[in-house]
Design an enzyme around this catalytic site. Structure first.
Site, PDB file in Angstrom:
ATOM      1  N   ASP A   1       0.857  -1.186   0.000  1.00 42.52           N
ATOM      2  CA  ASP A   1       0.000   0.000   0.000  1.00 42.52           C
ATOM      3  C   ASP A   1       0.896   1.239   0.000  1.00 42.52           C
ATOM      4  O   ASP A   1       1.113   1.870   1.030  1.00 42.52           O
ATOM      5  CB  ASP A   1      -0.925  -0.021   1.217  1.00 42.52           C
ATOM      6  CG  ASP A   1      -1.928   1.125   1.212  1.00 42.52           C
ATOM      7  OD1 ASP A   1      -1.941   1.905   0.238  1.00 42.52           O
ATOM      8  OD2 ASP A   1      -2.695   1.251   2.182  1.00 42.52           O
ATOM      9  N   TRP A   2       1.418   1.560  -1.173  1.00 38.57           N
ATOM     10  CA  TRP A   2       2.311   2.709  -1.346  1.00 38.57           C
ATOM     11  C   TRP A   2       1.455   3.916  -1.728  1.00 38.57           C
ATOM     12  O   TRP A   2       0.932   3.987  -2.839  1.00 38.57           O
ATOM     13  CB  TRP A   2       3.321   2.379  -2.434  1.00 38.57           C
ATOM     14  CG  TRP A   2       4.303   3.470  -2.779  1.00 38.57           C
ATOM     15  CD1 TRP A   2       4.352   4.750  -2.291  1.00 38.57           C
ATOM     16  CD2 TRP A   2       5.381   3.367  -3.725  1.00 38.57           C
ATOM     17  NE1 TRP A   2       5.380   5.449  -2.861  1.00 38.57           N
ATOM     18  CE2 TRP A   2       6.038   4.623  -3.750  1.00 38.57           C
ATOM     19  CE3 TRP A   2       5.854   2.345  -4.541  1.00 38.57           C
ATOM     20  CZ2 TRP A   2       7.134   4.871  -4.569  1.00 38.57           C
ATOM     21  CZ3 TRP A   2       6.948   2.595  -5.356  1.00 38.57           C
ATOM     22  CH2 TRP A   2       7.584   3.838  -5.368  1.00 38.57           C
ATOM     23  N   GLU A   3       1.324   4.857  -0.792  1.00 37.49           N
ATOM     24  CA  GLU A   3       0.523   6.057  -1.028  1.00 37.49           C
ATOM     25  C   GLU A   3       1.418   7.301  -0.964  1.00 37.49           C
ATOM     26  O   GLU A   3       1.676   7.799   0.132  1.00 37.49           O
ATOM     27  CB  GLU A   3      -0.609   6.149  -0.012  1.00 37.49           C
ATOM     28  CG  GLU A   3      -1.562   4.950  -0.034  1.00 37.49           C
ATOM     29  CD  GLU A   3      -2.727   5.096   0.932  1.00 37.49           C
ATOM     30  OE1 GLU A   3      -3.170   6.237   1.208  1.00 37.49           O
ATOM     31  OE2 GLU A   3      -3.200   4.061   1.422  1.00 37.49           O
ATOM     32  N   TRP A   4       1.849   7.817  -2.108  1.00 40.42           N
ATOM     33  CA  TRP A   4       1.601   7.375  -3.466  1.00 40.42           C
ATOM     34  C   TRP A   4       2.915   7.454  -4.237  1.00 40.42           C
ATOM     35  O   TRP A   4       3.785   8.260  -3.892  1.00 40.42           O
ATOM     36  CB  TRP A   4       0.564   8.265  -4.167  1.00 40.42           C
ATOM     37  CG  TRP A   4      -0.710   8.392  -3.448  1.00 40.42           C
ATOM     38  CD1 TRP A   4      -1.099   9.435  -2.664  1.00 40.42           C
ATOM     39  CD2 TRP A   4      -1.780   7.449  -3.429  1.00 40.42           C
ATOM     40  NE1 TRP A   4      -2.357   9.201  -2.164  1.00 40.42           N
ATOM     41  CE2 TRP A   4      -2.790   7.985  -2.614  1.00 40.42           C
ATOM     42  CE3 TRP A   4      -1.978   6.199  -4.017  1.00 40.42           C
ATOM     43  CZ2 TRP A   4      -3.985   7.322  -2.372  1.00 40.42           C
ATOM     44  CZ3 TRP A   4      -3.171   5.545  -3.782  1.00 40.42           C
ATOM     45  CH2 TRP A   4      -4.162   6.104  -2.971  1.00 40.42           C
TER      46      TRP A   4
END
Length: 397
Positions: free
Chosen positions: A164-167
């Site tokens: 969950d790489w934001e962003w």
């Protein structure tokens, strides 16, 4: 005629991959809005039978006081542990004191029946995006990160890994994300062959749209080929469309918006249109809403002026909290048939959220589009499983 010409233009630009270099952001947003009308409206009555591998998932926040032993897994097939982070410099997953404290609470999930598939999620909304950018920027950094994730997942008996790489901040980050997914997947295959265990799943939570254009450093598109080839599925986060960062009310997760491209229909359509098969998409649903303090309590429609969040620092309210607010204040509850979303208001407080009927229609939408499934953020916000049960029923279980 003008709209048809503009739609044809953006299709041409998209195909030539020139859209980001020759169109300014304002014009891009206008064209994307017009293009949203070109998507075929899915029939919510033409339901597909649920696939054998259908996903009904939810994230469990590690800081939650909601025990995993209390989860009713009749309504879920997959549960994500949220979250762990890579360490600066080494990029190995940090097994912090907090993780050591929370991990035993999650371990109990293995004893629940019916069984669920478990995934370790890395990153989250509060993650250090620069750290992820640095991690993905070199082969050595990526290898350290990948090896660490596999080690931790196997040690704690997870069935998969979720990013969950934001962003990703720019096109370079997107290119490096493609390399990360490729190398990660290949490492998982090698590890599975060596250990003679089933390969760990590899998934990723992503922006609701296949192109990030409204936040950060200008438009940049996800690496669709890598996502299609190396992920078991991608999970568009179809929520947070509006919030207290803008001083006017709006829906948290509108399914449709005839006036803009900020909607779940548009976002899912963009992912499918970019080349990601529908059966590789798991659509995000919120178990929370967004609350504003109205500037004028007599102006309480969608788009009403607000002066900031009504609660907390970001205006977020859990579904259970919204029900209590509505009951205790005698709030007026309105269902918007166009957006397929609810809002309520009482005094100066206005809340945009989802309830059972809107979630049911959104799950039916996911089925009609042939998606792999749906996920909720997050377990513990729907303590009596009211919405979780209705979603599961709508999916066909």
């Amino acid at each position: 005629m003008i709209i048809k010409l503009l739609v044809a233009l953006i299709h041409y630009l998209h195909e030539t991959m020139a859209v980001q270099s020759i169109i300014t952001t304002p014009l891009l947003v206008i064209l994307m809005s017009l293009r949203s009308y070109a998507f075929t409206e899915p029939s919510l009555h033409r339901q597909q039978p649920p696939s054998k591998g259908g996903v009904r998932a939810a994230y469990w926040p590690a800081w939650s006081d909601f025990s995993t032993s209390s989860i009713d897994t009749n309504y879920f097939t997959h549960i994500y542990y949220a979250f762990v982070q890579p360490a600066p410099e080494s990029f190995n997953l940090e097994i912090t004191e907090s993780y050591k404290k929370w991990a035993p609470k999650y371990d109990g999930i293995h004893n629940i029946r019916p069984r669920v598939t478990t995934l370790l999620s890395i990153g989250g909304g509060g993650n250090n995006a620069t750290l992820f950018s640095e991690m993905a920027s070199s082969k050595q950094n990526r290898a350290s990160f990948i090896n660490s994730t596999i080690h931790v997942a196997r040690k704690h008996e997870f069935n998969g890994l979720d990013l969950d790489w934001e962003w990703p901040g720019d096109e370079k980050d997107m290119s490096n994300l493609a390399l990360l997914l490729k190398e990660w997947y290949k490492a998982l295959v090698v590890e599975a062959n060596t250990s003679r265990k089933s390969r760990l799943l590899l998934t990723s939570a992503v922006y609701f749209n296949s192109t990030i254009s409204l936040i950060g450093n200008g438009p940049r598109s996800y690496p669709v080929r890598a996502i299609r080839k190396y992920l078991d599925w991608a999970s568009p986060m179809c929520f947070d469309y509006n919030g207290a960062w803008a001083n006017e009310t709006g829906f948290n997760a509108a399914l449709y918006d005839p006036n803009s491209n900020i909607s779940t229909k548009y976002g899912i359509g963009s992912w499918i249109g970019s080349g990601v098969p529908a059966e590789k998409l798991v659509m995000g649903l919120p178990l929370y809403g967004r609350a504003w303090e109205l500037k004028d309590p007599n102006d309480h429609g969608v788009g009403a002026k607000a002066v900031g969040p009504a609660v907390d620092t970001d205006g977020s309210m859990d579904y259970d909290e919204i029900l209590v607010f509505n009951k205790d204040t005698g709030a007026k509850v309105v269902y918007d048939e166009v957006a397929v979303s609810f809002y309520s208001y009482s005094g100066t407080t206005w809340i945009g959220y989802d309830d059972g009927p809107s979630i049911t229609k959104k799950v039916q939408f996911a089925r009609s589009m042939g998606l792999k499934g749906y996920f909720f953020w997050a377990i513990g916000k729907d303590k009596d499983w009211t919405i979780s049960k209705q979603a599961s029923n709508a999916w066909g279980y």
